[in-house]
Design a protein around this motif. Structure first.
Motif, PDB file in Angstrom:
ATOM      1  N   LEU A 101      -9.582 -16.869  56.294  1.00  0.00           N
ATOM      2  CA  LEU A 101     -10.645 -17.876  56.209  1.00  0.00           C
ATOM      3  C   LEU A 101     -10.920 -18.280  54.765  1.00  0.00           C
ATOM      4  O   LEU A 101     -11.121 -19.456  54.463  1.00  0.00           O
ATOM      5  CB  LEU A 101     -11.927 -17.348  56.857  1.00  0.00           C
ATOM      6  CG  LEU A 101     -11.913 -17.242  58.382  1.00  0.00           C
ATOM      7  CD1 LEU A 101     -13.150 -16.500  58.876  1.00  0.00           C
ATOM      8  CD2 LEU A 101     -11.829 -18.618  59.011  1.00  0.00           C
ATOM      9  N   MET A 102     -10.924 -17.295  53.864  1.00  0.00           N
ATOM     10  CA  MET A 102     -11.176 -17.589  52.454  1.00  0.00           C
ATOM     11  C   MET A 102     -10.068 -18.469  51.881  1.00  0.00           C
ATOM     12  O   MET A 102     -10.343 -19.415  51.140  1.00  0.00           O
ATOM     13  CB  MET A 102     -11.295 -16.294  51.639  1.00  0.00           C
ATOM     14  CG  MET A 102     -11.673 -16.544  50.181  1.00  0.00           C
ATOM     15  SD  MET A 102     -11.738 -15.052  49.191  1.00  0.00           S
ATOM     16  CE  MET A 102     -13.023 -14.150  49.991  1.00  0.00           C
ATOM     17  N   LEU A 103      -8.834 -18.158  52.223  1.00  0.00           N
ATOM     18  CA  LEU A 103      -7.717 -18.967  51.735  1.00  0.00           C
ATOM     19  C   LEU A 103      -7.861 -20.410  52.213  1.00  0.00           C
ATOM     20  O   LEU A 103      -7.648 -21.355  51.447  1.00  0.00           O
ATOM     21  CB  LEU A 103      -6.387 -18.368  52.185  1.00  0.00           C
ATOM     22  CG  LEU A 103      -6.032 -17.008  51.576  1.00  0.00           C
ATOM     23  CD1 LEU A 103      -4.791 -16.435  52.255  1.00  0.00           C
ATOM     24  CD2 LEU A 103      -5.855 -17.099  50.079  1.00  0.00           C
ATOM     25  N   ILE A 131      -8.364  -9.839  48.741  1.00  0.00           N
ATOM     26  CA  ILE A 131      -9.617 -10.590  48.888  1.00  0.00           C
ATOM     27  C   ILE A 131     -10.258 -10.818  47.523  1.00  0.00           C
ATOM     28  O   ILE A 131     -10.715 -11.924  47.220  1.00  0.00           O
ATOM     29  CB  ILE A 131     -10.589  -9.860  49.851  1.00  0.00           C
ATOM     30  CG1 ILE A 131     -10.055  -9.936  51.293  1.00  0.00           C
ATOM     31  CG2 ILE A 131     -11.997 -10.453  49.763  1.00  0.00           C
ATOM     32  CD1 ILE A 131     -10.785  -9.052  52.291  1.00  0.00           C
ATOM     33  N   GLU A 132     -10.290  -9.785  46.701  1.00  0.00           N
ATOM     34  CA  GLU A 132     -10.851  -9.927  45.349  1.00  0.00           C
ATOM     35  C   GLU A 132     -10.093 -10.984  44.553  1.00  0.00           C
ATOM     36  O   GLU A 132     -10.691 -11.820  43.872  1.00  0.00           O
ATOM     37  CB  GLU A 132     -10.813  -8.591  44.610  1.00  0.00           C
ATOM     38  CG  GLU A 132     -11.822  -7.584  45.129  1.00  0.00           C
ATOM     39  CD  GLU A 132     -11.636  -6.196  44.527  1.00  0.00           C
ATOM     40  OE1 GLU A 132     -10.826  -6.031  43.589  1.00  0.00           O
ATOM     41  OE2 GLU A 132     -12.302  -5.270  45.015  1.00  0.00           O
ATOM     42  N   ARG A 133      -8.778 -10.974  44.641  1.00  0.00           N
ATOM     43  CA  ARG A 133      -7.962 -11.956  43.918  1.00  0.00           C
ATOM     44  C   ARG A 133      -8.178 -13.368  44.471  1.00  0.00           C
ATOM     45  O   ARG A 133      -8.160 -14.342  43.720  1.00  0.00           O
ATOM     46  CB  ARG A 133      -6.482 -11.597  44.017  1.00  0.00           C
ATOM     47  CG  ARG A 133      -6.087 -10.361  43.241  1.00  0.00           C
ATOM     48  CD  ARG A 133      -4.623 -10.068  43.476  1.00  0.00           C
ATOM     49  NE  ARG A 133      -4.184  -8.868  42.809  1.00  0.00           N
ATOM     50  CZ  ARG A 133      -2.980  -8.317  42.997  1.00  0.00           C
ATOM     51  NH1 ARG A 133      -2.105  -8.878  43.806  1.00  0.00           N
ATOM     52  NH2 ARG A 133      -2.656  -7.213  42.361  1.00  0.00           N
ATOM     53  N   ALA A 134      -8.371 -13.458  45.786  1.00  0.00           N
ATOM     54  CA  ALA A 134      -8.508 -14.766  46.427  1.00  0.00           C
ATOM     55  C   ALA A 134      -9.751 -15.513  45.954  1.00  0.00           C
ATOM     56  O   ALA A 134      -9.788 -16.745  46.014  1.00  0.00           O
ATOM     57  CB  ALA A 134      -8.543 -14.610  47.950  1.00  0.00           C
ATOM     58  N   VAL A 135     -10.728 -14.789  45.461  1.00  0.00           N
ATOM     59  CA  VAL A 135     -11.964 -15.418  44.996  1.00  0.00           C
ATOM     60  C   VAL A 135     -11.704 -16.358  43.832  1.00  0.00           C
ATOM     61  O   VAL A 135     -12.266 -17.458  43.768  1.00  0.00           O
ATOM     62  CB  VAL A 135     -13.013 -14.339  44.608  1.00  0.00           C
ATOM     63  CG1 VAL A 135     -14.221 -14.958  43.940  1.00  0.00           C
ATOM     64  CG2 VAL A 135     -13.418 -13.531  45.828  1.00  0.00           C
ATOM     65  N   SER A 136     -10.826 -15.959  42.907  1.00  0.00           N
ATOM     66  CA  SER A 136     -10.650 -16.761  41.693  1.00  0.00           C
ATOM     67  C   SER A 136      -9.215 -17.195  41.416  1.00  0.00           C
ATOM     68  O   SER A 136      -8.968 -17.874  40.423  1.00  0.00           O
ATOM     69  CB  SER A 136     -11.169 -15.974  40.486  1.00  0.00           C
ATOM     70  OG  SER A 136     -10.458 -14.754  40.364  1.00  0.00           O
TER      71      SER A 136
END
Length: 147
Positions: A101-103, A131-136
């Motif tokens: 979903l974040m992607l 997930i942490e990497r996907a944030v930024s």
């Protein structure tokens, strides 16, 4: 249902919170078409019907509902290895879904190979790192680059 020929219609109202905790079942209700209303059965009454091999105590029926709920809640709260494994599985499933979903929310196109990599990952630490990497991250490659 009664108008369609169902001989007897019963209902057991169940109340409680949305999470399924603190459930209360009862009383037993039976639809009375001649009164166009529900009859409330007492816990000490016997339910008799030709389809039953013997009369059934209404209170026992409601207690069975309560007993099953208590068993389910006890198993959920236990540290039984199967429950621990199930809970971990549910958590990793949630992490995988959150990552996808974040992607999507970040506007990243997710290739089938990458989606398969996410869906087959069962390591919570790896999923948390992604997930942490996907944030930024500026690209999908930055998220999944393990070099």
């Amino acid at each position: 249902m009664a108008r369609r020929g169902v001989r007897r219609v019963f209902a057991i109202p169940v109340s409680g919170d949305k999470a399924g905790h603190h459930l209360v079942a009862g009383p037993l209700l039976e639809w009375q078409p001649e009164r166009d209303d529900w009859k409330t059965w007492g816990n000490d009454e016997l339910l008799e019907d030709p389809c039953l091999s013997r009369p059934l105590l209404v209170g026992a029926l409601l207690d069975a509902v309560q007993a099953e709920k208590a068993i389910v809640n006890a198993v959920i709260a236990s540290d039984h290895p199967d429950m621990v494994k199930h809970n971990e599985s549910m958590e990793t499933r949630g992490m995988r879904k959150s990552l996808v979903l974040m992607l999507g929310a970040r506007g990243f196109e997710v290739a089938e190979k990458t989606r398969e990599r996410i869906e087959t990952c069962s390591d919570e630490r790896v999923l948390a790192r992604w997930i942490e990497r996907a944030v930024s991250a500026g690209s999908v490659d930055e998220i999944f680059d393990d070099a």
